[in-house]
Scaffold this motif. Structure first.
Motif, PDB file in Angstrom:
ATOM      1  N   PRO A   1      38.686  12.579 -29.515  1.00  0.00           N
ATOM      2  CA  PRO A   1      39.782  12.047 -28.421  1.00  0.00           C
ATOM      3  C   PRO A   1      40.840  10.641 -28.372  1.00  0.00           C
ATOM      4  CG  PRO A   1      37.383  12.671 -27.638  1.00  0.00           C
ATOM      5  CD  PRO A   1      37.552  13.028 -28.566  1.00  0.00           C
ATOM      6  N   TYR A   2      40.050   9.784 -29.221  1.00  0.00           N
ATOM      7  CA  TYR A   2      40.388   8.329 -29.543  1.00  0.00           C
ATOM      8  C   TYR A   2      41.626   8.121 -30.180  1.00  0.00           C
ATOM      9  CZ  TYR A   2      40.841   3.697 -31.649  1.00  0.00           C
ATOM     10  OH  TYR A   2      41.180   2.756 -31.562  1.00  0.00           O
ATOM     11  N   CYS A   3      40.956   9.416 -30.974  1.00  0.00           N
ATOM     12  CA  CYS A   3      42.301   9.627 -32.317  1.00  0.00           C
ATOM     13  C   CYS A   3      43.269  10.275 -31.341  1.00  0.00           C
ATOM     14  CB  CYS A   3      42.126  10.094 -33.616  1.00  0.00           C
ATOM     15  SG  CYS A   3      43.385  10.879 -34.476  1.00  0.00           S
ATOM     16  N   ASP A   4      43.586  10.806 -30.624  1.00  0.00           N
ATOM     17  CA  ASP A   4      44.202  12.216 -29.822  1.00  0.00           C
ATOM     18  C   ASP A   4      45.477  10.750 -29.272  1.00  0.00           C
ATOM     19  OD1 ASP A   4      44.103  13.854 -31.570  1.00  0.00           O
ATOM     20  OD2 ASP A   4      42.804  15.378 -29.348  1.00  0.00           O
ATOM     21  N   LEU A   5      44.205   9.736 -28.830  1.00  0.00           N
ATOM     22  CA  LEU A   5      45.145   9.033 -27.262  1.00  0.00           C
ATOM     23  C   LEU A   5      45.757   7.624 -28.177  1.00  0.00           C
ATOM     24  CD1 LEU A   5      41.676   8.618 -25.282  1.00  0.00           C
ATOM     25  CD2 LEU A   5      43.589   9.253 -24.764  1.00  0.00           C
ATOM     26  N   VAL A   6      45.301   7.218 -29.559  1.00  0.00           N
ATOM     27  CA  VAL A   6      46.114   6.351 -30.228  1.00  0.00           C
ATOM     28  C   VAL A   6      47.368   6.709 -31.854  1.00  0.00           C
ATOM     29  CG1 VAL A   6      45.518   5.567 -33.264  1.00  0.00           C
ATOM     30  CG2 VAL A   6      44.355   5.136 -30.838  1.00  0.00           C
ATOM     31  N   LEU A   7      47.286   8.756 -31.385  1.00  0.00           N
ATOM     32  CA  LEU A   7      48.096   9.170 -31.604  1.00  0.00           C
ATOM     33  C   LEU A   7      49.141   9.055 -31.119  1.00  0.00           C
ATOM     34  CD1 LEU A   7      46.621  11.329 -35.000  1.00  0.00           C
ATOM     35  CD2 LEU A   7      48.162   9.684 -34.869  1.00  0.00           C
ATOM     36  N   TYR A   8      49.433   9.801 -29.893  1.00  0.00           N
ATOM     37  CA  TYR A   8      49.654  10.384 -28.593  1.00  0.00           C
ATOM     38  C   TYR A   8      50.197   9.490 -27.264  1.00  0.00           C
ATOM     39  CZ  TYR A   8      49.440  15.176 -30.808  1.00  0.00           C
ATOM     40  OH  TYR A   8      49.976  15.799 -31.712  1.00  0.00           O
TER      41      TYR A   8
ATOM     42  N   ARG B   1      56.788   8.286 -22.776  1.00  0.00           N
ATOM     43  CA  ARG B   1      58.344   7.404 -22.667  1.00  0.00           C
ATOM     44  C   ARG B   1      57.460   6.677 -21.065  1.00  0.00           C
ATOM     45  NH1 ARG B   1      60.944  12.869 -21.496  1.00  0.00           N
ATOM     46  NH2 ARG B   1      59.959  13.291 -19.593  1.00  0.00           N
ATOM     47  N   CYS B   2      58.354   5.642 -20.878  1.00  0.00           N
ATOM     48  CA  CYS B   2      58.392   4.327 -20.109  1.00  0.00           C
ATOM     49  C   CYS B   2      57.470   5.452 -18.689  1.00  0.00           C
ATOM     50  CB  CYS B   2      59.195   3.847 -20.166  1.00  0.00           C
ATOM     51  SG  CYS B   2      58.303   1.845 -19.366  1.00  0.00           S
ATOM     52  N   GLY B   3      56.821   5.374 -18.358  1.00  0.00           N
ATOM     53  CA  GLY B   3      57.240   6.142 -16.417  1.00  0.00           C
ATOM     54  C   GLY B   3      56.323   7.096 -16.988  1.00  0.00           C
ATOM     55  N   GLY B   4      56.445   7.997 -17.529  1.00  0.00           N
ATOM     56  CA  GLY B   4      55.954   9.151 -18.327  1.00  0.00           C
ATOM     57  C   GLY B   4      53.800   8.632 -18.001  1.00  0.00           C
TER      58      GLY B   4
ATOM     59  N   GLU C   1      41.959  -1.336 -25.917  1.00  0.00           N
ATOM     60  CA  GLU C   1      42.893  -2.288 -27.316  1.00  0.00           C
ATOM     61  C   GLU C   1      44.717  -2.061 -26.912  1.00  0.00           C
ATOM     62  OE1 GLU C   1      40.200  -0.138 -30.259  1.00  0.00           O
ATOM     63  OE2 GLU C   1      41.628   1.067 -30.482  1.00  0.00           O
ATOM     64  N   GLN C   2      44.807  -1.405 -25.592  1.00  0.00           N
ATOM     65  CA  GLN C   2      46.219  -1.074 -25.027  1.00  0.00           C
ATOM     66  C   GLN C   2      46.939  -2.142 -24.199  1.00  0.00           C
ATOM     67  OE1 GLN C   2      47.579   0.762 -22.855  1.00  0.00           O
ATOM     68  NE2 GLN C   2      45.846   0.936 -21.435  1.00  0.00           N
ATOM     69  N   ARG C   3      47.715  -2.265 -24.006  1.00  0.00           N
ATOM     70  CA  ARG C   3      48.388  -2.300 -22.875  1.00  0.00           C
ATOM     71  C   ARG C   3      49.644  -2.021 -21.464  1.00  0.00           C
ATOM     72  NH1 ARG C   3      44.270  -4.041 -22.965  1.00  0.00           N
ATOM     73  NH2 ARG C   3      43.619  -6.875 -23.749  1.00  0.00           N
ATOM     74  N   GLU C   4      49.600  -0.917 -22.657  1.00  0.00           N
ATOM     75  CA  GLU C   4      51.410  -0.258 -22.453  1.00  0.00           C
ATOM     76  C   GLU C   4      51.023   0.598 -21.109  1.00  0.00           C
ATOM     77  OE1 GLU C   4      50.196   0.213 -25.038  1.00  0.00           O
ATOM     78  OE2 GLU C   4      51.379  -1.116 -25.767  1.00  0.00           O
TER      79      GLU C   4
ATOM     80  N   PRO D   1      35.303  12.793 -11.242  1.00  0.00           N
ATOM     81  CA  PRO D   1      35.968  12.559 -11.911  1.00  0.00           C
ATOM     82  C   PRO D   1      36.166  13.701 -13.864  1.00  0.00           C
ATOM     83  CG  PRO D   1      34.879  11.560 -12.847  1.00  0.00           C
ATOM     84  CD  PRO D   1      34.099  12.067 -11.895  1.00  0.00           C
ATOM     85  N   LYS D   2      37.625  14.393 -13.614  1.00  0.00           N
ATOM     86  CA  LYS D   2      37.676  15.124 -14.430  1.00  0.00           C
ATOM     87  C   LYS D   2      38.823  15.157 -14.976  1.00  0.00           C
ATOM     88  CE  LYS D   2      37.600  20.271 -16.196  1.00  0.00           C
ATOM     89  NZ  LYS D   2      36.760  20.336 -16.997  1.00  0.00           N
ATOM     90  N   LEU D   3      40.357  14.918 -14.313  1.00  0.00           N
ATOM     91  CA  LEU D   3      41.213  14.483 -15.001  1.00  0.00           C
ATOM     92  C   LEU D   3      41.906  13.030 -15.108  1.00  0.00           C
ATOM     93  CD1 LEU D   3      43.327  15.673 -16.973  1.00  0.00           C
ATOM     94  CD2 LEU D   3      44.314  16.555 -15.047  1.00  0.00           C
ATOM     95  N   ALA D   4      42.342  12.024 -15.578  1.00  0.00           N
ATOM     96  CA  ALA D   4      42.537  10.419 -15.340  1.00  0.00           C
ATOM     97  C   ALA D   4      43.307  10.778 -15.957  1.00  0.00           C
ATOM     98  CB  ALA D   4      41.348   9.895 -16.653  1.00  0.00           C
ATOM     99  N   GLY D   5      44.580   9.665 -15.040  1.00  0.00           N
ATOM    100  CA  GLY D   5      45.930  10.117 -15.600  1.00  0.00           C
ATOM    101  C   GLY D   5      46.073   7.496 -15.112  1.00  0.00           C
ATOM    102  N   PHE D   6      46.917   8.119 -16.565  1.00  0.00           N
ATOM    103  CA  PHE D   6      47.785   6.840 -17.046  1.00  0.00           C
ATOM    104  C   PHE D   6      48.974   6.674 -17.282  1.00  0.00           C
ATOM    105  CE2 PHE D   6      43.572   7.390 -18.167  1.00  0.00           C
ATOM    106  CZ  PHE D   6      42.623   6.506 -18.705  1.00  0.00           C
ATOM    107  N   ARG D   7      49.798   5.450 -16.521  1.00  0.00           N
ATOM    108  CA  ARG D   7      51.269   5.388 -16.659  1.00  0.00           C
ATOM    109  C   ARG D   7      51.744   4.755 -17.507  1.00  0.00           C
ATOM    110  NH1 ARG D   7      55.083   7.425 -13.024  1.00  0.00           N
ATOM    111  NH2 ARG D   7      53.814   8.328 -12.121  1.00  0.00           N
ATOM    112  N   ARG D   8      52.739   5.044 -18.773  1.00  0.00           N
ATOM    113  CA  ARG D   8      52.851   3.588 -18.958  1.00  0.00           C
ATOM    114  C   ARG D   8      54.152   3.241 -18.043  1.00  0.00           C
ATOM    115  NH1 ARG D   8      55.111   4.695 -25.332  1.00  0.00           N
ATOM    116  NH2 ARG D   8      55.195   2.552 -25.701  1.00  0.00           N
ATOM    117  N   ILE D   9      53.652   1.465 -18.901  1.00  0.00           N
ATOM    118  CA  ILE D   9      54.332   0.818 -18.050  1.00  0.00           C
ATOM    119  C   ILE D   9      55.487  -0.168 -18.670  1.00  0.00           C
ATOM    120  CG2 ILE D   9      52.860   0.556 -15.969  1.00  0.00           C
ATOM    121  CD1 ILE D   9      51.714  -1.538 -17.423  1.00  0.00           C
ATOM    122  N   ALA D  10      55.157   0.046 -20.206  1.00  0.00           N
ATOM    123  CA  ALA D  10      55.646  -0.720 -20.796  1.00  0.00           C
ATOM    124  C   ALA D  10      56.102  -0.045 -22.420  1.00  0.00           C
ATOM    125  CB  ALA D  10      54.934  -1.709 -21.304  1.00  0.00           C
TER     126      ALA D  10
END
Length: 142
Positions: A76-83, A88-91, A115-118, A133-142
């Protein structure tokens, strides 16, 4: 198998790309479920390990990416870093199986967040009627 993919198509995605090496042996079940619901023609199946095809997607080209892979720390860590850079911003970057029954996913997610700030944490979706909690959502801001 395929519930989240089906929901994404039914929510309006024109095409969903599903990357999975199918080592779980459930590809036939996945494809049957897509056909039953009538969305099989809007899902592109890429039968490969996610880290081997990440370069197929351009940076900032995806509105939503769902990480729902191997339940080890490194995958999962590798997938997060790669993907994450592909969103896109706002996605949205969605991470499945974040309940306490999958501690390696939680640990990999925690490391990635440090490690990330985006991306900002936006919400947890609970799709199974429990309080986990089943599915965590993160919104890209930068």
């Amino acid at each position: 198998y395929g519930g989240t993919t089906i929901l994404m198509v039914m929510a309006g995605a024109s095409t969903v790309c599903s990357v999975d090496d199918w080592s779980c042996g459930k590809r036939d079940e996945f494809e049957t479920n897509l056909r039953i619901v009538g969305v099989h023609d809007r899902v592109e199946i890429v039968p490969e390990r996610s880290e081997l095809v990440a370069n197929r997607f351009a940076g900032g080209s995806c509105g939503v990416i769902l990480v729902d892979g191997d339940h080890t720390f490194s995958a999962p860590y590798c997938d997060l870093v790669l993907y994450a850079p592909k969103v896109r911003c706002g996605g949205w970057l969605l991470v499945d199986d974040t309940d306490n029954g999958h501690p390696w996913i939680t640990d990999g997610l925690r490391r990635w967040r440090q490690e990330q700030r985006e991306f900002i944490f936006d919400r947890v979706l609970n799709m199974d009627g429990t309080d986990k909690p089943k599915l965590a959502g993160f919104r890209r801001i930068a």
